[in-house]
Design a protein around this motif. Structure first.
Motif, PDB file in Angstrom:
ATOM      1  N   ALA A 105       0.828  -1.139   0.163  1.00  0.00           N
ATOM      2  CA  ALA A 105       0.092  -0.122  -0.284  1.00  0.00           C
ATOM      3  C   ALA A 105       0.689   1.089   0.132  1.00  0.00           C
ATOM      4  CB  ALA A 105      -0.790   0.068   1.276  1.00  0.00           C
ATOM      5  N   TYR A 106       2.092   1.079   0.028  1.00  0.00           N
ATOM      6  CA  TYR A 106       3.095   2.377   0.416  1.00  0.00           C
ATOM      7  C   TYR A 106       4.340   2.211  -0.486  1.00  0.00           C
ATOM      8  CZ  TYR A 106       5.289  -0.501   3.641  1.00  0.00           C
ATOM      9  OH  TYR A 106       5.815  -1.650   4.286  1.00  0.00           O
ATOM     10  N   ALA A 107       4.921   3.272  -0.632  1.00  0.00           N
ATOM     11  CA  ALA A 107       6.141   3.533  -1.220  1.00  0.00           C
ATOM     12  C   ALA A 107       7.368   2.611  -0.699  1.00  0.00           C
ATOM     13  CB  ALA A 107       6.763   4.899  -1.373  1.00  0.00           C
ATOM     14  N   PRO A 108       8.136   1.760  -1.150  1.00  0.00           N
ATOM     15  CA  PRO A 108       9.096   1.168  -0.501  1.00  0.00           C
ATOM     16  C   PRO A 108      10.211   1.741   0.264  1.00  0.00           C
ATOM     17  CG  PRO A 108       9.664   1.198  -2.798  1.00  0.00           C
ATOM     18  CD  PRO A 108       8.300   1.824  -2.560  1.00  0.00           C
ATOM     19  N   MET A 109      10.114   3.111   0.260  1.00  0.00           N
ATOM     20  CA  MET A 109      11.090   3.784   1.105  1.00  0.00           C
ATOM     21  C   MET A 109      10.624   3.910   2.697  1.00  0.00           C
ATOM     22  SD  MET A 109       9.748   5.981  -1.090  1.00  0.00           S
ATOM     23  CE  MET A 109      10.730   5.785  -2.334  1.00  0.00           C
ATOM     24  N   VAL A 110       9.370   3.773   2.904  1.00  0.00           N
ATOM     25  CA  VAL A 110       8.644   4.121   4.109  1.00  0.00           C
ATOM     26  C   VAL A 110       9.410   3.391   5.262  1.00  0.00           C
ATOM     27  CG1 VAL A 110       6.530   4.063   5.354  1.00  0.00           C
ATOM     28  CG2 VAL A 110       6.410   4.915   3.158  1.00  0.00           C
ATOM     29  N   PRO A 111       9.644   2.360   5.274  1.00  0.00           N
ATOM     30  CA  PRO A 111      10.216   1.473   6.506  1.00  0.00           C
ATOM     31  C   PRO A 111      11.737   2.276   6.836  1.00  0.00           C
ATOM     32  CG  PRO A 111       9.293   0.000   5.206  1.00  0.00           C
ATOM     33  CD  PRO A 111       9.000   1.366   4.369  1.00  0.00           C
ATOM     34  N   SER A 112      12.336   2.790   5.559  1.00  0.00           N
ATOM     35  CA  SER A 112      13.537   3.234   5.827  1.00  0.00           C
ATOM     36  C   SER A 112      13.487   4.872   6.534  1.00  0.00           C
ATOM     37  CB  SER A 112      14.465   3.568   4.535  1.00  0.00           C
ATOM     38  OG  SER A 112      14.516   2.131   3.941  1.00  0.00           O
ATOM     39  N   PHE A 113      12.367   5.586   6.107  1.00  0.00           N
ATOM     40  CA  PHE A 113      12.301   6.710   6.656  1.00  0.00           C
ATOM     41  C   PHE A 113      11.768   6.720   8.256  1.00  0.00           C
ATOM     42  CE2 PHE A 113      11.294   8.794   2.524  1.00  0.00           C
ATOM     43  CZ  PHE A 113      12.581   9.509   2.412  1.00  0.00           C
ATOM     44  N   ARG A 114      10.959   5.582   8.468  1.00  0.00           N
ATOM     45  CA  ARG A 114      10.797   5.516   9.704  1.00  0.00           C
ATOM     46  C   ARG A 114      11.786   5.023  10.755  1.00  0.00           C
ATOM     47  NH1 ARG A 114       5.781   1.126   8.377  1.00  0.00           N
ATOM     48  NH2 ARG A 114       4.040   2.771   8.263  1.00  0.00           N
ATOM     49  N   ARG A 115      12.736   4.260  10.092  1.00  0.00           N
ATOM     50  CA  ARG A 115      14.023   4.035  10.983  1.00  0.00           C
ATOM     51  C   ARG A 115      14.879   5.223  11.242  1.00  0.00           C
ATOM     52  NH1 ARG A 115      13.831  -0.927   8.160  1.00  0.00           N
ATOM     53  NH2 ARG A 115      15.104  -0.104   6.427  1.00  0.00           N
ATOM     54  N   LEU A 116      15.065   6.322  10.222  1.00  0.00           N
ATOM     55  CA  LEU A 116      15.663   7.586  10.227  1.00  0.00           C
ATOM     56  C   LEU A 116      14.830   8.318  11.291  1.00  0.00           C
ATOM     57  CD1 LEU A 116      16.267   8.248   6.463  1.00  0.00           C
ATOM     58  CD2 LEU A 116      17.977   7.725   8.204  1.00  0.00           C
ATOM     59  N   ALA A 117      13.754   8.401  11.524  1.00  0.00           N
ATOM     60  CA  ALA A 117      13.204   9.139  12.342  1.00  0.00           C
ATOM     61  C   ALA A 117      13.135   8.645  13.677  1.00  0.00           C
ATOM     62  CB  ALA A 117      11.560   9.055  12.008  1.00  0.00           C
ATOM     63  N   ALA A 118      13.216   7.491  13.960  1.00  0.00           N
ATOM     64  CA  ALA A 118      13.290   6.677  15.243  1.00  0.00           C
ATOM     65  C   ALA A 118      14.948   6.908  15.856  1.00  0.00           C
ATOM     66  CB  ALA A 118      13.371   5.047  15.164  1.00  0.00           C
TER      67      ALA A 118
END
Length: 271
Positions: free
Chosen positions: A256-269
């Motif tokens: 349902a989403y762009a493949p880089m979303v998990p990477s952005f989540r890790r950067l935010a964390a």
């Protein structure tokens, strides 16, 4: 599991690949909802275990050993189902060849034997079961076919081109069936699961790989066989009477989403 009991009362169903995993969960749910089920699998002992569970709950089921890539075996399967249960209303195609997983490698190194074996079960098997089921459904005035594809059909993994191609082919076959026979009351739809935790996937994926799958699902857990079985029940039942030629994705939001979303989540964390 919350269901409306009796949604398939009096219907005759064939479920392939029903000796374990998603196929077994679907066969058991269909029987619970009133269907008379033929549990088909290349492994007869596994099919018999599923049948035993169904009968213990008071359901009606028969096991049948069939290699869905063998036309004669498929013809015998459908004839058995129709003869035993007075016709055929529902066909569910789950059979998949897991024996070639490790040999299904990048195209430049691909084996034609592996390629042919995967497609013969996962794609040709759907065609053959449909070929023999459709005449019975036409005589009954309609029916419901559900073929199982995968999100891998349009989101392939790093390897497994034969698997991805077979599952993409299921989409085209299913839409063709829906187009050819929809006016005559036969619906054909597709379920495309994401990562579903089954005995087969537990063997295929390491704990680390499974964690990667969980990281990429927009849900608090990975999928279970019952998640797919409940979708299959909807597509086989009168509740979906005006749904034909469609793909129902059961992947917890994986696609349902762009493949880089998990990477952005890790950067935010990480701040």
């Amino acid at each position: 599991m919350s269901t409306t009991v009796g949604r398939l009362m009096g219907k005759s169903a064939v479920v392939t690949g029903a000796g374990s995993g998603i196929g077994a969960a679907t066969a058991e749910l269909f029987a619970r909802e009133g269907a008379k089920v033929v549990v088909a699998d290349i492994d007869l002992p596994s099919a018999s275990v599923t049948v035993d569970r169904i009968r213990e709950e008071g359901g009606v089921a028969e096991p049948f050993a069939a290699d869905v890539s063998d036309e004669a075996a498929v013809a015998d399967l459908v004839a058995f189902a129709a003869g035993t249960h007075g016709g055929l209303d529902i066909l569910q195609n789950y059979a998949s060849d897991r024996s070639v997983v490790t040999a299904d490698v990048e195209v430049a190194d691909a084996s034609l034997a592996v390629w042919s074996k995967q497609l013969s079960v996962d794609l040709t098997g759907c065609m053959l079961t449909s070929k023999y089921a459709v005449p019975h459904m036409l005589r009954a005035g309609g029916g419901a076919i559900t073929n199982v594809s995968s999100v891998v059909a349009w989101l392939p993994l790093a390897a497994r081109p034969a698997y991805a191609t077979s599952k993409a082919g299921v989409l085209g076959l299913s839409k063709s069936l829906a187009t050819e026979y929809g006016k005559q009351g036969i619906r054909c739809n597709v379920i495309a699961p994401g990562h579903i935790v089954t005995p087969a996937t537990e063997k295929q994926f390491s704990p680390a790989q499974t964690q990667v799958m969980l990281d990429h699902v927009s849900a608090p857990r990975l999928g279970r066989p019952d998640d797919v079985a409940l979708a299959a029940l909807f597509l086989a039942s009168p509740d979906s009477a005006f749904i034909n030629g469609q793909v129902l994705v059961v992947d917890g939001g994986l696609s349902a989403y762009a493949p880089m979303v998990p990477s952005f989540r890790r950067l935010a964390a990480d701040g």
